[in-house]
Design a protein around this motif. Structure first.
Motif, PDB file in Angstrom:
ATOM      1  N   LEU A  21      42.842  51.677  20.286  1.00  0.00           N
ATOM      2  CA  LEU A  21      42.889  51.664  18.749  1.00  0.00           C
ATOM      3  C   LEU A  21      41.211  51.569  18.399  1.00  0.00           C
ATOM      4  O   LEU A  21      40.993  51.373  17.170  1.00  0.00           O
ATOM      5  CB  LEU A  21      43.640  50.405  18.553  1.00  0.00           C
ATOM      6  N   GLU A  59      53.273  55.346   2.056  1.00  0.00           N
ATOM      7  CA  GLU A  59      52.361  55.225   3.311  1.00  0.00           C
ATOM      8  C   GLU A  59      53.001  56.400   4.369  1.00  0.00           C
ATOM      9  O   GLU A  59      53.961  56.586   4.615  1.00  0.00           O
ATOM     10  CB  GLU A  59      52.552  53.934   4.007  1.00  0.00           C
ATOM     11  N   LYS A  70      51.367  56.065  12.824  1.00  0.00           N
ATOM     12  CA  LYS A  70      51.061  54.636  13.516  1.00  0.00           C
ATOM     13  C   LYS A  70      49.580  54.785  13.453  1.00  0.00           C
ATOM     14  O   LYS A  70      48.609  55.750  13.567  1.00  0.00           O
ATOM     15  CB  LYS A  70      51.783  54.749  14.980  1.00  0.00           C
ATOM     16  N   GLU A  71      49.117  53.297  13.505  1.00  0.00           N
ATOM     17  CA  GLU A  71      47.545  53.080  13.668  1.00  0.00           C
ATOM     18  C   GLU A  71      47.111  53.917  14.843  1.00  0.00           C
ATOM     19  O   GLU A  71      46.002  54.466  14.671  1.00  0.00           O
ATOM     20  CB  GLU A  71      47.307  51.546  14.038  1.00  0.00           C
ATOM     21  N   ASP A  72      47.693  53.668  16.280  1.00  0.00           N
ATOM     22  CA  ASP A  72      46.759  54.146  17.120  1.00  0.00           C
ATOM     23  C   ASP A  72      46.885  56.043  17.034  1.00  0.00           C
ATOM     24  O   ASP A  72      45.888  56.728  17.422  1.00  0.00           O
ATOM     25  CB  ASP A  72      47.621  54.213  18.535  1.00  0.00           C
ATOM     26  N   VAL A  90      46.386  57.326  14.055  1.00  0.00           N
ATOM     27  CA  VAL A  90      45.375  57.723  13.080  1.00  0.00           C
ATOM     28  C   VAL A  90      43.886  57.759  13.922  1.00  0.00           C
ATOM     29  O   VAL A  90      43.430  58.382  13.849  1.00  0.00           O
ATOM     30  CB  VAL A  90      45.253  56.462  12.251  1.00  0.00           C
ATOM     31  N   HIS A 125      45.159  53.684   5.076  1.00  0.00           N
ATOM     32  CA  HIS A 125      44.356  53.515   6.290  1.00  0.00           C
ATOM     33  C   HIS A 125      42.906  53.678   6.178  1.00  0.00           C
ATOM     34  O   HIS A 125      42.756  54.742   5.827  1.00  0.00           O
ATOM     35  CB  HIS A 125      45.168  54.710   7.316  1.00  0.00           C
ATOM     36  N   PRO A 148      39.957  53.401   8.828  1.00  0.00           N
ATOM     37  CA  PRO A 148      39.450  53.221  10.225  1.00  0.00           C
ATOM     38  C   PRO A 148      38.010  52.586  10.181  1.00  0.00           C
ATOM     39  O   PRO A 148      37.222  53.105   9.299  1.00  0.00           O
ATOM     40  CB  PRO A 148      39.429  54.680  11.069  1.00  0.00           C
ATOM     41  N   ARG A 202      43.965  47.888   4.450  1.00  0.00           N
ATOM     42  CA  ARG A 202      44.067  49.074   4.889  1.00  0.00           C
ATOM     43  C   ARG A 202      43.353  49.380   6.198  1.00  0.00           C
ATOM     44  O   ARG A 202      43.326  50.285   6.701  1.00  0.00           O
ATOM     45  CB  ARG A 202      43.305  50.169   3.818  1.00  0.00           C
ATOM     46  N   VAL A 255      42.031  49.720   9.797  1.00  0.00           N
ATOM     47  CA  VAL A 255      42.494  50.010  10.950  1.00  0.00           C
ATOM     48  C   VAL A 255      41.463  50.150  12.083  1.00  0.00           C
ATOM     49  O   VAL A 255      40.415  50.280  11.808  1.00  0.00           O
ATOM     50  CB  VAL A 255      43.225  51.540  10.870  1.00  0.00           C
ATOM     51  N   ASN A 293      40.606  47.392  13.335  1.00  0.00           N
ATOM     52  CA  ASN A 293      39.516  46.312  12.837  1.00  0.00           C
ATOM     53  C   ASN A 293      39.411  45.138  13.966  1.00  0.00           C
ATOM     54  O   ASN A 293      38.719  44.016  13.492  1.00  0.00           O
ATOM     55  CB  ASN A 293      39.839  45.625  11.370  1.00  0.00           C
TER      56      ASN A 293
END
Length: 642
Positions: free
Chosen positions: A21, A223, A227-229, A231, A266, A268, A355, A357, A359
């Motif tokens: 991540l 949204e 998924k965050e990974d 992104v 999102h 990052p 938002r 990602v 983090n």
């Protein structure tokens, strides 16, 4: 035991997930400047003007001369071309006070392009031109046309253009089916090692998909199904390339960077140390830069050290300690907690925006210090203790005034302490060596100095036991202390004193050879083994005759039975085939006697190709003759029956 293994595996998987991540590629300030320079190239046509003007606007930069850019756009626009109108409308919108006026006929042609008979690209260009020029359009008709075309143009580029087009339509239109295409495209992404996600179409397609997905998601306030990974993997893929091959590629990267740094869902986070992640008594502040992927500082964020743990002892030094923002840089006085020198694992959390990602990041921080050498005592100890030991103390960085003499009945001893120059805390660096250098021969002998339970370093040289390491060469040796460690700011190479070592004369070599590694070595005279006696010539000739006897037998049988060569054709292809076959057999003999494998393969390729073509031609001719003979036979038989 099984439960312990399961827990260990779970922790390992979670650690990998946390590591995945974290963005490993992003745009630095230098990368942004380079990207801006690529997009600032002079215009060559209307398309390049579009990429430059709109690409720079994505980076928050205006074109150098807006009046000249607007004039260039107006001078090169072709009202009969939908593509030219798209480029002109988009570029003029990015330039203030640059308006393009269209005739009613041109407007009608733009509206006419929005149909099921047009391609997705044409629909996208027409809708974007109408939207940029502020002209009305029927959003639901556009949706219907896009749905019809997507079913026919089911590829990444076309669907991405459809997403971009839908972001220009009214929110009252039925955009649900087009919005679902984001999830469909995400499923087509190729996962490369759990670090990158990209389409096989390349960087441009991946970057424009990210830009279009967030543009449409922001437009409908929903949204995106990422998924965050995923992104972060997309971020790594898009920004892993630091030089761009074309203006369109640079434009796509700028579009993706703008979308990832400014959307509703999102954002990052990139956390990086300012300079090396090292603190010391002279530089106690740990400085972090917290930015988005476009290298824009996140000044409104809150940065917190969740934990700081020593890598060596696993002891926690800090917990839930905030950083202080100063001039866009987050700072923490880590030395205020008085950590020992070494490496520390920081767990840092960035909060303040839902938002964010990636983090939660892990950083390895080095605490460096300066080493001081205390209580350096040198002595020569008599083995039978008949003479009292005299100890001489030498202060760093001075050299001992008198030489120390030790023979085979005495030991040379050295003791010292290594401490932190500032705090006085005892240190145990990774590398602590004692080097003895013969000033005449250049010979060097190195020993390891090790601390005892009280961290007192001791080194004792028994000249009788260590004589082989010195080749029993007596003489004056310079004594050096070498101290090194990755956490030391001042590695030490100290000429402590001179030591005279005396070895028994009978054990000393007759000639003292230099220990210099770079002198020529003596020539080695090698005696090859004499060849074995060869067998008698009669035996060799007899064996050769036995090997060739089957060939002689074959010739005799052919003569007895009568060899039939009446069907042999003397056509060029037949002659060339047999000559080539014989040449290959001869080549095998030459390979055995003269050639190597690579030379043989080269000649075999030439001869084999000619032989193959000639053989194919020869067999084709024989087949034609055989078929003709069969037809003649059937015709003669038919005539005889009549």
């Amino acid at each position: 035991m099984a439960l312990l293994r399961l827990v260990s595996l779970l922790v390992f998987v979670l650690a990998l997930g946390a590591q995945a991540l974290t963005p490993s590629h992003y745009l630095t300030a230098t990368d942004v400047d380079r990207l801006q320079a690529v997009l600032s190239q002079p215009f060559t046509d209307l398309k390049s003007a579009y990429f430059s003007v709109v690409g720079l606007s994505k980076l928050g930069v205006s074109v150098a001369d807006s009046n000249d850019a607007c004039s260039f756009i107006k001078a090169n626009v072709d009202s009969s071309s939908i593509e030219a109108l798209f480029y002109a409308a988009e570029a003029s919108q990015a330039i203030s006070s640059c308006e393009i006026h269209l005739s009613n006929e041109t407007r009608d042609s733009l509206h006419a392009a929005v149909s099921e008979d047009s391609t997705v690209s044409q629909i996208h260009q027409a809708v974007s031109a109408l939207s940029s020029l502020g002209l009305p359009l029927a959003s639901q008709e556009v949706v219907s046309a896009l749905k019809a075309r997507i079913s026919k143009e089911d590829n990444v580029v076309a669907i991405t253009l459809a997403l971009q087009t839908a972001s220009r339509l009214s929110q009252q239109a039925e955009l649900g089916e087009i919005l679902e295409e984001i999830e469909d495209l995400a499923a087509r992404l190729d996962d490369l090692g759990g670090v990158y996600l990209q389409f096989e179409e390349g960087l441009e397609a991946t970057a424009l998909f990210v830009s279009a997905a967030y543009a449409l998601s922001d437009h409908v306030d929903m949204e995106p199904p990422l998924k965050e990974d995923q992104v972060i993997q997309l971020v790594n893929s898009i920004f892993s390339k630091k030089s761009w091959d074309s203006l369109s590629e640079a434009f796509s990267v700028a579009s993706a960077a703008a979308a990832l740094s400014n959307n509703r869902f999102h954002k990052p986070v990139v956390v990086s140390a300012v300079g090396p992640a090292t603190v010391s008594h002279s530089q106690p502040l740990l400085q972090l830069q917290v930015t988005d992927v476009l290298c824009q500082p996140l000044s409104s964020a809150n940065v917190l050290v969740e934990s700081a743990t020593s890598v060596a002892s696993k002891a926690a030094i800090l917990s839930q300690t905030p950083f202080t923002l100063r001039d866009g840089i987050f700072e923490l006085n880590f030395m205020a907690s008085k950590p020992a020198s070494g490496y520390y694992q920081f767990s840092v959390a960035v909060t303040g925006d839902s938002r964010l990602v990636a983090n939660h990041v892990e950083l390895k921080v080095k605490v460096s210090t300066k080493v001081a050498i205390n209580n350096m005592d040198l002595s020569v100890v008599d083995k039978d203790q008949s003479i009292g030991t005299k100890t001489t103390r030498v202060e760093y960085p001075n050299k001992g005034k008198a030489s120390f003499i030790a023979d085979s009945h005495q030991n040379f001893a050295m003791t010292f302490q290594l401490v932190d120059e500032t705090t006085g805390v005892e240190l145990t660096p990774h590398q602590t060596f004692v080097r003895l250098h013969n000033q005449k021969t250049g010979q060097e002998v190195v020993f390891v100095a090790e601390p005892d339970s009280k961290n007192l370093y001791k080194f004792e040289l028994d000249t009788a036991e260590r004589k082989t390491e010195f080749d029993s060469i007596s003489g004056t040796y310079a004594l050096y202390l070498m101290v090194g460690d990755a956490t030391l700011e001042n590695p030490v190479l100290w000429n402590v004193a001179d030591v005279v070592l005396k070895f028994p004369d009978e054990e000393a070599p007759s000639t003292i050879q230099s220990k210099n590694l770079y002198v020529p070595k003596p020539e080695i005279q090698h005696l090859f083994r004499e060849p074995e006696k060869r067998p008698p010539t009669v035996l060799s000739n007899t064996f050769t005759a036995l090997v060739l006897s089957p060939l002689l037998l074959l010739l005799i049988l052919w003569f007895k039975l009568g060899a039939n060569i009446s069907n042999f054709s003397f056509s060029p292809s037949s002659v060339l085939f047999h000559v080539g076959h014989a040449a290959m057999l001869g080549l095998m003999y030459v390979y055995w006697t003269h050639l190597n494998m690579f030379q043989t393969l080269k000649y075999l390729a030439i001869i084999g190709s000619l032989t193959f073509l000639a053989g194919n031609r020869m067999l084709a001719q024989k087949a034609v003759k055989r078929i003709a003979a069969e037809q003649s036979s059937r015709l003669a038989k038919y005539r005889s029956l009549r």
